[in-house]
Design an enzyme around this catalytic site. Structure first.
Site, PDB file in Angstrom:
ATOM      1  N   LYS A   3      -7.295  -2.630   6.829  1.00 25.79           N
ATOM      2  CA  LYS A   3      -7.953  -3.610   6.086  1.00 25.79           C
ATOM      3  C   LYS A   3      -9.298  -3.329   6.589  1.00 25.79           C
ATOM      4  O   LYS A   3     -10.410  -3.309   5.844  1.00 25.79           O
ATOM      5  CB  LYS A   3      -7.348  -4.897   6.286  1.00 25.79           C
ATOM      6  CG  LYS A   3      -6.375  -5.446   5.264  1.00 25.79           C
ATOM      7  CD  LYS A   3      -6.055  -6.888   5.334  1.00 25.79           C
ATOM      8  CE  LYS A   3      -4.703  -7.218   5.048  1.00 25.79           C
ATOM      9  NZ  LYS A   3      -4.380  -8.493   5.278  1.00 25.79           N
ATOM     10  N   HIS A  12      -1.554  -2.055  17.213  1.00 27.17           N
ATOM     11  CA  HIS A  12      -2.483  -2.762  16.788  1.00 27.17           C
ATOM     12  C   HIS A  12      -3.845  -2.797  17.116  1.00 27.17           C
ATOM     13  O   HIS A  12      -4.648  -3.366  16.831  1.00 27.17           O
ATOM     14  CB  HIS A  12      -1.929  -4.298  16.625  1.00 27.17           C
ATOM     15  CG  HIS A  12      -0.513  -4.300  15.572  1.00 27.17           C
ATOM     16  ND1 HIS A  12       0.731  -4.114  16.150  1.00 27.17           N
ATOM     17  CD2 HIS A  12      -0.472  -4.173  14.003  1.00 27.17           C
ATOM     18  CE1 HIS A  12       1.505  -4.123  15.006  1.00 27.17           C
ATOM     19  NE2 HIS A  12       0.952  -4.031  13.832  1.00 27.17           N
ATOM     20  N   LYS A  59      -5.845   6.307  10.334  1.00 31.02           N
ATOM     21  CA  LYS A  59      -4.906   5.078  10.146  1.00 31.02           C
ATOM     22  C   LYS A  59      -5.435   4.232   8.779  1.00 31.02           C
ATOM     23  O   LYS A  59      -6.501   3.762   8.999  1.00 31.02           O
ATOM     24  CB  LYS A  59      -4.789   4.381  11.322  1.00 31.02           C
ATOM     25  CG  LYS A  59      -3.652   3.294  11.031  1.00 31.02           C
ATOM     26  CD  LYS A  59      -3.313   2.849  12.542  1.00 31.02           C
ATOM     27  CE  LYS A  59      -2.366   1.650  12.336  1.00 31.02           C
ATOM     28  NZ  LYS A  59      -2.123   0.959  13.355  1.00 31.02           N
ATOM     29  N   CYS A  63       2.831  -7.254  15.947  1.00 31.52           N
ATOM     30  CA  CYS A  63       4.053  -6.711  15.993  1.00 31.52           C
ATOM     31  C   CYS A  63       5.092  -7.919  15.863  1.00 31.52           C
ATOM     32  O   CYS A  63       6.156  -7.652  15.440  1.00 31.52           O
ATOM     33  CB  CYS A  63       4.572  -6.241  17.320  1.00 31.52           C
ATOM     34  SG  CYS A  63       3.661  -4.617  17.888  1.00 31.52           S
ATOM     35  N   HIS A 117       3.838   1.773   2.607  1.00 33.49           N
ATOM     36  CA  HIS A 117       4.925   0.822   2.271  1.00 33.49           C
ATOM     37  C   HIS A 117       6.052   1.648   1.425  1.00 33.49           C
ATOM     38  O   HIS A 117       7.003   1.672   1.301  1.00 33.49           O
ATOM     39  CB  HIS A 117       4.630  -0.694   1.778  1.00 33.49           C
ATOM     40  CG  HIS A 117       3.855  -1.536   2.549  1.00 33.49           C
ATOM     41  ND1 HIS A 117       2.822  -2.293   2.074  1.00 33.49           N
ATOM     42  CD2 HIS A 117       4.105  -1.916   3.805  1.00 33.49           C
ATOM     43  CE1 HIS A 117       2.326  -2.826   3.310  1.00 33.49           C
ATOM     44  NE2 HIS A 117       3.048  -2.649   4.379  1.00 33.49           N
ATOM     45  N   CYS A 164       1.990 -10.222  20.779  1.00 33.31           N
ATOM     46  CA  CYS A 164       1.130  -9.210  19.835  1.00 33.31           C
ATOM     47  C   CYS A 164       1.682  -9.958  18.356  1.00 33.31           C
ATOM     48  O   CYS A 164       2.912  -9.988  17.940  1.00 33.31           O
ATOM     49  CB  CYS A 164       1.313  -7.948  19.965  1.00 33.31           C
ATOM     50  SG  CYS A 164       0.721  -7.052  18.243  1.00 33.31           S
ATOM     51  N   HIS A 184       0.850  -1.403  -0.019  1.00 33.49           N
ATOM     52  CA  HIS A 184       0.179   0.043  -0.042  1.00 33.49           C
ATOM     53  C   HIS A 184       0.916   1.280   0.118  1.00 33.49           C
ATOM     54  O   HIS A 184       2.088   1.219   0.111  1.00 33.49           O
ATOM     55  CB  HIS A 184      -0.872  -0.055   1.109  1.00 33.49           C
ATOM     56  CG  HIS A 184      -0.270  -0.218   2.657  1.00 33.49           C
ATOM     57  ND1 HIS A 184       0.442   0.663   2.942  1.00 33.49           N
ATOM     58  CD2 HIS A 184      -0.593  -1.155   3.497  1.00 33.49           C
ATOM     59  CE1 HIS A 184       0.768   0.254   4.281  1.00 33.49           C
ATOM     60  NE2 HIS A 184       0.160  -0.697   4.730  1.00 33.49           N
ATOM     61  N   CYS A 244      -2.246  -3.554  22.779  1.00 39.94           N
ATOM     62  CA  CYS A 244      -0.987  -3.065  21.675  1.00 39.94           C
ATOM     63  C   CYS A 244      -1.295  -1.701  21.248  1.00 39.94           C
ATOM     64  O   CYS A 244      -2.169  -1.573  20.388  1.00 39.94           O
ATOM     65  CB  CYS A 244      -0.483  -4.145  20.754  1.00 39.94           C
ATOM     66  SG  CYS A 244       0.649  -3.262  19.495  1.00 39.94           S
TER      67      CYS A 244
HETATM   68  N1  MSP Z   1       8.521  -6.896   8.576  1.00 40.83           N
HETATM   69  C1  MSP Z   1       8.572  -5.516   9.677  1.00 40.83           C
HETATM   70  C2  MSP Z   1       9.856  -5.050   9.223  1.00 40.83           C
HETATM   71  C3  MSP Z   1      11.154  -5.677   9.117  1.00 40.83           C
HETATM   72  S1  MSP Z   1      12.413  -4.748   8.762  1.00 40.83           S
HETATM   73  C4  MSP Z   1      13.928  -5.675   9.459  1.00 40.83           C
HETATM   74  C5  MSP Z   1       7.508  -4.874   9.185  1.00 40.83           C
HETATM   75  N2  MSP Z   1       6.778  -4.752   8.179  1.00 40.83           N
HETATM   76  S2  MSP Z   1       5.599  -4.101   7.804  1.00 40.83           S
HETATM   77  O1  MSP Z   1       5.002  -4.543   6.341  1.00 40.83           O
HETATM   78  O2  MSP Z   1       4.587  -3.990   8.679  1.00 40.83           O
HETATM   79  O3  MSP Z   1       5.927  -2.472   7.539  1.00 40.83           O
HETATM   80  C6  MSP Z   1       6.905  -2.212   6.728  1.00 40.83           C
HETATM   81  C7  MSP Z   1       7.465  -1.006   6.624  1.00 40.83           C
HETATM   82  O4  MSP Z   1       6.305  -0.117   6.170  1.00 40.83           O
HETATM   83  C8  MSP Z   1       7.707  -0.323   8.201  1.00 40.83           C
HETATM   84  O5  MSP Z   1       8.835   0.417   8.101  1.00 40.83           O
HETATM   85  C9  MSP Z   1       6.325   0.423   8.433  1.00 40.83           C
HETATM   86  O6  MSP Z   1       6.687   1.335   9.444  1.00 40.83           O
HETATM   87  C10 MSP Z   1       6.241   1.184   7.257  1.00 40.83           C
HETATM   88  N3  MSP Z   1       4.768   1.303   7.112  1.00 40.83           N
HETATM   89  C11 MSP Z   1       3.528   0.607   7.255  1.00 40.83           C
HETATM   90  N4  MSP Z   1       2.580   1.347   7.166  1.00 40.83           N
HETATM   91  C12 MSP Z   1       2.877   2.800   7.209  1.00 40.83           C
HETATM   92  C13 MSP Z   1       2.192   3.911   6.847  1.00 40.83           C
HETATM   93  N5  MSP Z   1       0.830   4.051   6.672  1.00 40.83           N
HETATM   94  N6  MSP Z   1       2.747   4.888   6.579  1.00 40.83           N
HETATM   95  C14 MSP Z   1       4.289   4.855   6.296  1.00 40.83           C
HETATM   96  N7  MSP Z   1       4.807   3.834   6.547  1.00 40.83           N
HETATM   97  C15 MSP Z   1       4.427   2.563   6.990  1.00 40.83           C
HETATM   98  O7  MSP Z   1       7.291  -3.909  10.184  1.00 40.83           O
END
Ligand code: MSP
Length: 523
Positions: free
Chosen positions: A300, A148, A297, A130, A22, A127, A19, A145
């Site tokens: 899903k 989440h 935020k 996390c 990411h 959690c 999304h 948490c």
């Molecule tokens: N798998 C772990 C990271 C492991 S790194 C060794 C994880 N994955 S995640 O898919 O939940 O998130 C991946 C990255 O996307 C994280 O840095 C997270 O902060 C970022 N983001 C997820 N949602 C986000 C937003 N809504 N906005 C900006 N960044 C976001 O955590």
């Protein structure tokens, strides 16, 4: 040999699809990578996916396929998404990659041998979101948490533990003595606070609770817990075990670009593991803010998750430049930002279509009208004018901003230059100058100044909007690939004399976003 610049992103969980949250992070890292390439550095950008753990195991189960099949499919979706938004990475690492599995097991064995990993029974609050044990202190007033909004599950297990407490003082010392280690700097205080109460951490889970992960060497009942697995991707990615030359070339990492929610894992756990392994520490961990959708935020359950591909489709975008630009300017880099259709349209229409695009378009049109698209010898100006000085100063400012990861602020500097140039056109009124023979010479100089400034703006914005920048560059009469232009060579006066524009070559570099098409197609 060129100085190296190694930048990593967090690796995404593949229990859902990519999304714009990411994407935000991948774009930020890609922009820094592209900028430092422009500065002549030997750059390596690592991104990838985090494929083990209970969350992914459950998602695959729900889909009725194996976790590996699920990860194979979903990681392809992530790669496609990154290709669509021009993320130019050097490796896409998957934690299911052979070399990574080997590395994690090697690390586990080394730490066990050293006595930094030991087995003990444990009761903790887990959690799933996390993929981490939380302490009671981490929970909100409802016992949930905070990230989440779910109550963690109480788990009693025999696990392997890492002696994080042994490294606590060294980690604190390192943070205190390295002001650029955690950026933005204001986030360091929160980590130092968390370090006060840090305990040894679980680095494995019982196979009775979760089966999808890397096996603990010589123990059939345990798998390695996801954060130890996930974090070490940063060293696998540059060949820690299998390619010493590559590893020595790029490690230590210059920037781990991650979200603010996972700073603790990076600046405490990861640093503890590296200290224990006697591997050099990364130079900077940058924790960026989060993107919300309409101030809410993304989730899903709320059904408000937006993918970069759906945005491109809804607005009928040829490339992702406007999305890259918008996301990077929605808030100062490091703070939370927001996406809304209205803000997106307003911002990119104002900055990319009006300020930048129209300026180029109307200047080239005047060049065509008054000089048949030609830059005349008498048009050339030197670098002593106010506008030339501002352009050269902007290049310096942009570098300084990028040096401290202030991406938004770097972009703002260029937009200020563009604003100033628009004002310069209005003040000098080249259309009036063109009315007299004497004025025509002056008019040629004004147009030259504007076009030279546009060249600076295009090159400086290239890391952010690579496609638009290439178009700007081409319309200024250059055939080269803008990617290859080095910032050290950026000097006033490079614009060539001769015909650069014709009716056919002058095109809008960015079309205004149509407001009607978007709404419904997006979700
Ligand atoms: N798998 C772990 C990271 C492991 S790194 C060794 C994880 N994955 S995640 O898919 O939940 O998130 C991946 C990255 O996307 C994280 O840095 C997270 O902060 C970022 N983001 C997820 N949602 C986000 C937003 N809504 N906005 C900006 N960044 C976001 O955590």
């Amino acid at each position: 040999m060129a100085e190296t610049f190694y930048i990593t992103t967090a690796i995404d969980y593949v229990n859902g699809l990519p999304h714009i949250g990411h994407a935000y992070e991948k774009i930020a890292a890609d922009i820094l990578a592209r900028h430092f390439k422009q500065r002549g550095k030997d750059v390596f950008l690592l991104t990838g996916s985090d494929e083990h753990g209970i969350k992914i195991q459950k998602t695959a189960q729900e889909r009725g396929i194996s976790p590996k099949e699920h990860c194979d499919e979903t990681s392809v979706e992530f790669k496609k998404a990154w290709a669509k938004i021009d993320i130019d990475y050097d490796r896409y690492i998957r934690t299911t990659d052979e070399d990574h599995i080997k590395l994690v097991q090697w690390m586990f064995k080394e730490l066990l041998k050293k006595g930094d990993i030991y087995k003990s029974s444990y009761t903790g609050l887990y959690c799933d979101g996390c993929e981490a044990f939380l302490s009671a202190r981490d929970l909100d007033e409802n016992g949930c948490c905070p990230t989440h909004q779910k109550k963690p599950q109480e788990i009693q297990e025999e696990n392997y533990f890492f002696k994080l407490s042994k490294y606590k003082d060294r980690i604190i010392e390192h943070i205190k003595t390295h002001p650029n280690f955690i950026l933005p700097e204001y986030r360091a205080a929160e980590i130092l606070n968390q370090l006060e109460n840090i305990e040894d951490i679980s680095v494995s889970r019982s196979k009775k609770s979760v089966t999808w992960g890397i096996d603990v060497p010589n123990d059939e009942e345990q798998i390695i817990y996801v954060w130890m697995d996930a974090l070490s991707n940063y060293i696998t990615g540059v060949g820690c075990l299998e390619d010493k030359e590559l590893f020595n070339r790029y490690w230590p990492c210059d920037i781990h670009m991650i979200g603010k929610d996972i700073l603790k894992f990076h600046s405490i756990y990861w640093i503890g593991f590296l200290m224990a392994m006697e591997i050099e520490l990364p130079k900077t961990i940058f924790a960026h803010g989060w993107i919300t959708i309409d101030e809410t935020k993304m989730s899903k359950s709320l059904g408000n998750v937006i993918s970069p591909a759906s945005l491109m489709e809804a607005f009928e975008l040829q490339d992702a430049d406007s999305i890259r630009y918008f996301l990077m300017t929605t808030a100062p880099f490091g703070k939370d930002g927001n996406y809304s259709d209205e803000e997106f349209k307003a911002k990119v229409n104002a900055d990319l279509a009006n300020n930048l695009g129209n300026l180029l378009n109307r200047t080239l049109s005047m060049l065509l009208k008054y000089f048949d698209g030609e830059i005349k010898d008498f048009a050339i100006t030197d670098c002593s004018s106010e506008i030339a000085k501002l352009a050269e100063q902007t290049a310096q400012d942009v570098k300084a901003k990028f040096d401290s990861c202030q991406i938004t602020e770097a972009i703002e500097k260029v937009l200020l230059l563009v604003d100033h140039t628009n004002k310069y056109v209005n003040d000098t009124a080249p259309w009036s100058l063109a009315k007299t023979e004497e004025g025509l010479k002056e008019c040629a100089k004004v147009l030259y100044n504007v076009l030279e400034t546009m060249r600076f703006a295009g090159i400086l914005l290239y890391p952010v909007i690579p496609n638009i920048s290439q178009k700007i560059y081409n319309q200024l009469g250059f055939e080269d690939i803008i990617k290859n232009i080095k910032l050290e060579e950026l000097e006033w006066g490079e614009l060539k004399t001769g015909k650069i524009a014709s009716k056919e070559t002058i095109n809008p570099v960015f079309l205004r976003l149509d407001s009607e098409i978007a709404q419904d197609k997006k979700k």
